[in-house]
Design an enzyme around this catalytic site. Structure first.
Site, PDB file in Angstrom:
ATOM      1  N   ASN A 213       0.819  -1.214   0.000  1.00  0.00           N
ATOM      2  CA  ASN A 213       0.000   0.000   0.000  1.00  0.00           C
ATOM      3  C   ASN A 213       0.855   1.266   0.000  1.00  0.00           C
ATOM      4  O   ASN A 213       0.777   2.106   0.890  1.00  0.00           O
ATOM      5  CB  ASN A 213      -0.943   0.005   1.214  1.00  0.00           C
ATOM      6  CG  ASN A 213      -0.206  -0.061   2.536  1.00  0.00           C
ATOM      7  OD1 ASN A 213       0.843  -0.684   2.642  1.00  0.00           O
ATOM      8  ND2 ASN A 213      -0.756   0.574   3.557  1.00  0.00           N
TER       9      ASN A 213
ATOM     10  N   ASP B 238       0.664  -5.919  12.542  1.00  0.00           N
ATOM     11  CA  ASP B 238      -0.157  -5.148  11.600  1.00  0.00           C
ATOM     12  C   ASP B 238       0.242  -3.664  11.665  1.00  0.00           C
ATOM     13  O   ASP B 238      -0.599  -2.765  11.712  1.00  0.00           O
ATOM     14  CB  ASP B 238      -1.648  -5.320  11.887  1.00  0.00           C
ATOM     15  CG  ASP B 238      -2.499  -5.094  10.636  1.00  0.00           C
ATOM     16  OD1 ASP B 238      -1.953  -5.186   9.531  1.00  0.00           O
ATOM     17  OD2 ASP B 238      -3.700  -4.829  10.781  1.00  0.00           O
TER      18      ASP B 238
ATOM     19  N   PHE C  97      -7.921   4.364   9.471  1.00  0.00           N
ATOM     20  CA  PHE C  97      -7.746   3.119  10.223  1.00  0.00           C
ATOM     21  C   PHE C  97      -6.259   2.801  10.373  1.00  0.00           C
ATOM     22  O   PHE C  97      -5.469   3.036   9.465  1.00  0.00           O
ATOM     23  CB  PHE C  97      -8.418   1.949   9.497  1.00  0.00           C
ATOM     24  CG  PHE C  97      -9.919   2.022   9.450  1.00  0.00           C
ATOM     25  CD1 PHE C  97     -10.688   1.579  10.512  1.00  0.00           C
ATOM     26  CD2 PHE C  97     -10.568   2.516   8.321  1.00  0.00           C
ATOM     27  CE1 PHE C  97     -12.075   1.625  10.463  1.00  0.00           C
ATOM     28  CE2 PHE C  97     -11.951   2.563   8.257  1.00  0.00           C
ATOM     29  CZ  PHE C  97     -12.705   2.122   9.331  1.00  0.00           C
ATOM     30  N   GLY C  98      -5.877   2.254  11.519  1.00  0.00           N
ATOM     31  CA  GLY C  98      -4.536   1.719  11.651  1.00  0.00           C
ATOM     32  C   GLY C  98      -3.793   2.154  12.895  1.00  0.00           C
ATOM     33  O   GLY C  98      -4.060   3.210  13.469  1.00  0.00           O
TER      34      GLY C  98
END
Length: 418
Positions: free
Chosen positions: A96, A306, A324-325
């Site tokens: 990404n 992650d 998000f994240g």
């Protein structure tokens, strides 16, 4: 690299020295002797640390480094330093970036940027061009360039025929296909787990059903098409059950779980802290317990930090609009030890390598040393001072963690924390 490691407790069931405290003599990166009170006639550098433990090098199957395109979030160089400081000798980097890693030239670029480092970087190629889900990317060419698997990071492949074709095509060169478990038509604009807490907070819910439908679909497709499937970051009890049943039917499927999904429930969002906005979302206590049990019995093959660095501008906004994240490399070991024993934590941090083409390397005489050095008993409160990433979006900030990483030795190089 020539060193003598003194009084290290070896945690490695594949080694005859498992559970014993030994000295390790390392010459030119290889273990030449293991024993008690080894001499140092050649005056090598000695490593002697408080309550020193050593294991096979840890592995993380999902990290984001941003480069190319998002260097303000994280660079490959600093990302690898962060991984080393956190105890990881091998990391799998997601696609990404900007542009998305979807060609052999992109794979070559990432590998060139990570060369000659103690940490081995394994690149993922996008499954579809630009991760848009419309056309398959150059899977075979990327495989030949060094891609270890193919994944549209956190982007569901909505077209089942696309997933079927990907599995069939990848069979020709033993390629590993990854599929994010989310049915977007069910999720819609959900920002947290759909349950009592989301109703109380007035936030749009992302139901467990959205994940489980996609997992079930992909397992049906795998059974039909054949091939190798990896399902990253599952988060629900039903997903665990579905994958356990698929493995009983001998389907070639593996899965991972994010460490934060083992440690927090959706109730952690009561303060609307955007660091807790992750995908898949934090679920219920029942899900957490099922995930931990799935990890212990082997249904879940590996854990991942992650690690996803996000700009402060994308986190310090209203919860609905935040990205998000969370970063997770620095807190991974300490957090994992809050829910698992030290031996189990080391086991799950070191398994899963073979799925991505890396064979385990036991701590034995004659083997190249690829290892993590740590103290399992150190307790502390995780703070911004512990963050080595460029981005500071840490879900574990303020949490009490257990375990200190001293560093790593790998690729004939050593990285020790100051």
């Amino acid at each position: 690299m020539n060193i003598l490691i003194k009084s290290a407790t070896i945690i490695d069931p594949k080694s005859e020295f498992h559970n014993s405290t030994q000295d390790l003599l390392v010459e030119n990166g290889y273990i030449t002797n293991i024993g008690s009170n080894l001499k140092n006639p050649k005056n090598y550098k000695e490593i002697q640390l408080d309550n020193l433990h050593i294991s096979q090098g840890w592995f993380d199957s999902s990290v984001c480094f941003g480069e190319p395109g998002y260097e303000e979030r994280e660079t490959i160089e600093n990302g690898l330093k962060t991984a080393a400081a956190s105890g990881f000798t091998t990391v799998v980097m997601n696609s990404n970036t900007n542009p998305v890693i979807d060609t052999n030239a992109d794979i070559a670029f990432v590998l060139s940027k990570s060369a000659n480092h103690a940490v081995t970087l394994l690149p993922l190629g996008a499954l579809t061009r630009s991760s848009k889900g419309e056309d398959l990317a150059e899977l075979f060419d990327m495989k030949m360039a060094g891609a270890v698997a193919f994944y549209d990071y956190k982007t569901a492949v909505t077209n089942p025929n696309m997933m079927k074709i990907a599995l069939q095509y990848a069979c020709n060169f033993n390629g590993l296909v990854c599929s994010f478990p989310q049915e977007n038509k069910i999720t819609r604009n959900g920002v947290m787990n759909e349950q009592v807490t989301s109703t109380k907070l007035g936030l749009k819910g992302n139901p467990a059903l959205a994940e489980e439908l996609q997992v079930a679909r992909d397992l049906f497709l795998l059974e039909y098409a054949g091939g190798k499937l990896h399902i990253p970051t599952i988060s629900t009890s039903k997903s665990v059950a579905l994958i356990k049943e698929a493995k009983a039917r001998k389907l070639d499927v593996t899965c991972s779980v994010a460490i934060h999904n083992l440690c927090f429930t959706d109730e952690a969002l009561n303060d609307f802290d955007t660091n807790f906005k992750v995908i898949p979302p934090l679920r219920t206590q029942n899900d957490v317990e099922a995930l931990i049990e799935g990890l212990k019995d082997g249904t879940i093959d590996m854990v991942t930090s992650d690690h996803a660095p996000i700009d402060i501008e994308e986190k310090k906004v209203e919860f609905d609009h935040a990205n998000f994240g969370t970063i997770g490399l620095e807190s991974a070991f300490g957090a994992l030890q809050t829910v698992l024993s030290t031996k189990k934590a080391i086991e799950v941090l070191t398994r899963g390598k073979s799925r991505f083409g890396i064979e385990p390397n036991p701590i034995k005489i004659g083997h190249e040393l690829n290892a993590t050095l740590f103290n399992p008993n150190n307790t502390y409160t995780f703070s911004e001072n512990d963050i080595k990433s460029r981005s500071k979006n840490a879900i574990f900030k303020g949490s009490s963690l257990k375990g200190k990483v001293y560093g790593i030795i790998a690729n004939n190089k050593m990285y020790l924390n100051p």
